[in-house]
Design an enzyme around this catalytic site. Structure first.
Site, PDB file in Angstrom:
ATOM      1  CB  CYS A   1      76.487   0.288  -8.116  1.00 32.14           C
ATOM      2  SG  CYS A   1      75.249   0.866  -9.261  1.00 32.14           S
ATOM      3  CG  LEU A   2      79.366   2.744 -13.010  1.00 29.84           C
ATOM      4  CD1 LEU A   2      79.137   2.755 -14.374  1.00 29.84           C
ATOM      5  CD2 LEU A   2      80.951   3.091 -12.776  1.00 29.84           C
TER       6      LEU A   2
ATOM      7  CD  GLN B   1      73.977   2.255 -13.233  1.00 30.83           C
ATOM      8  OE1 GLN B   1      73.916   1.305 -14.169  1.00 30.83           O
ATOM      9  NE2 GLN B   1      74.698   2.633 -12.599  1.00 30.83           N
TER      10      GLN B   1
ATOM     11  CG  HIS C   1      74.461  -4.517 -10.388  1.00 26.98           C
ATOM     12  ND1 HIS C   1      75.040  -4.305  -9.138  1.00 26.98           N
ATOM     13  CD2 HIS C   1      74.195  -3.452 -10.730  1.00 26.98           C
ATOM     14  CE1 HIS C   1      75.388  -3.158  -9.009  1.00 26.98           C
ATOM     15  NE2 HIS C   1      74.836  -2.367 -10.231  1.00 26.98           N
ATOM     16  CD  GLU C   2      74.090  -3.061 -14.838  1.00 23.79           C
ATOM     17  OE1 GLU C   2      73.643  -2.149 -14.774  1.00 23.79           O
ATOM     18  OE2 GLU C   2      75.266  -3.263 -14.335  1.00 23.79           O
TER      19      GLU C   2
ATOM     20  N   GLY D   1      78.858  -2.596 -16.632  1.00 26.28           N
ATOM     21  CA  GLY D   1      77.637  -2.873 -17.128  1.00 26.28           C
ATOM     22  C   GLY D   1      76.704  -1.397 -16.833  1.00 26.28           C
TER      23      GLY D   1
ATOM     24  CG  HIS E   1      70.713  -0.601 -11.768  1.00 22.04           C
ATOM     25  ND1 HIS E   1      70.877   0.441 -10.830  1.00 22.04           N
ATOM     26  CD2 HIS E   1      72.004  -0.957 -12.005  1.00 22.04           C
ATOM     27  CE1 HIS E   1      71.965   0.522 -10.432  1.00 22.04           C
ATOM     28  NE2 HIS E   1      72.873  -0.112 -11.075  1.00 22.04           N
TER      29      HIS E   1
END
Ligand code: NI
Length: 176
Positions: free
Chosen positions: A104-105, A58, A146-147, A53, A150
């Site tokens: 997470c990235l 990000q 999670h997204e 995702g 963000h």
């Protein structure tokens, strides 16, 4: 792994401590070719980073958009995008918590255990501005939450104990 390889350009992933990750993103109001191209850029950037995702901030764009290509509880990968997502609140009586590890990235090489409801639904619109709802189970439920976090300016490490968060930030050599 995914087979879809969109042709968008790849932008670098912003890391915890970058202010764009820690502020709420703005609603999308223009549904045009530029938006469509940006969604391709998001998919390309997500696949290049091997994520399931990705939220727009990000890659440095403070707009309420996320993309996903993520398995659900049946191990089927669901692929899509959501613009201006709002997470549906589940009544406490319907909440079953999944306390698996999350990563997470933007917090590379780290993970922590975060309890979240094991089913989630977000309401939003698609790239044409048409209303959509996405419901996820398994990892996809975690991903949808999670997204959306963000886009509200939060990382998963904002949901863990301060001590644990500080240890992770120290590992990363960053702070916020
Ligand atoms: Ni993330």
């Amino acid at each position: 792994m995914t087979t879809a390889q969109p042709q968008g350009k790849v932008l670098p992933i912003r890391i915890a401590g970058d202010p764009v990750l820690h502020e709420p993103c703005a609603d999308v109001t223009e549904f045009d070719a530029e938006l469509e191209a940006f969604i391709e850029t998001m998919f390309a950037s997500m696949y290049a980073a091997e994520g399931v995702g990705l939220a727009a901030n990000q890659i440095g764009v403070a707009k309420r958009i996320f993309v996903y290509d993520c398995p659900d509880a049946t191990e089927q990968n669901q692929i899509g995008h959501v613009i201006n997502p709002v997470l549906r609140e589940l009544p406490a009586t319907e909440r079953i918590l999944d306390d698996n590890a999350e990563a997470c990235l933007s917090v590379p090489g780290q993970h922590a255990f975060v309890a979240r409801p094991d089913t989630a639904t977000v309401d939003g619109v698609d790239k044409n501005g048409n209303p959509i709802s996405v419901t996820g189970t398994g990892l996809l439920a975690r991903c949808l939450q999670h997204e959306t976090d963000h886009l509200n300016g939060y990382l998963y490490i904002d949901r863990i104990a301060k001590k644990e968060r500080q240890a992770i930030l120290k590992e990363l050599g960053t702070t916020y």
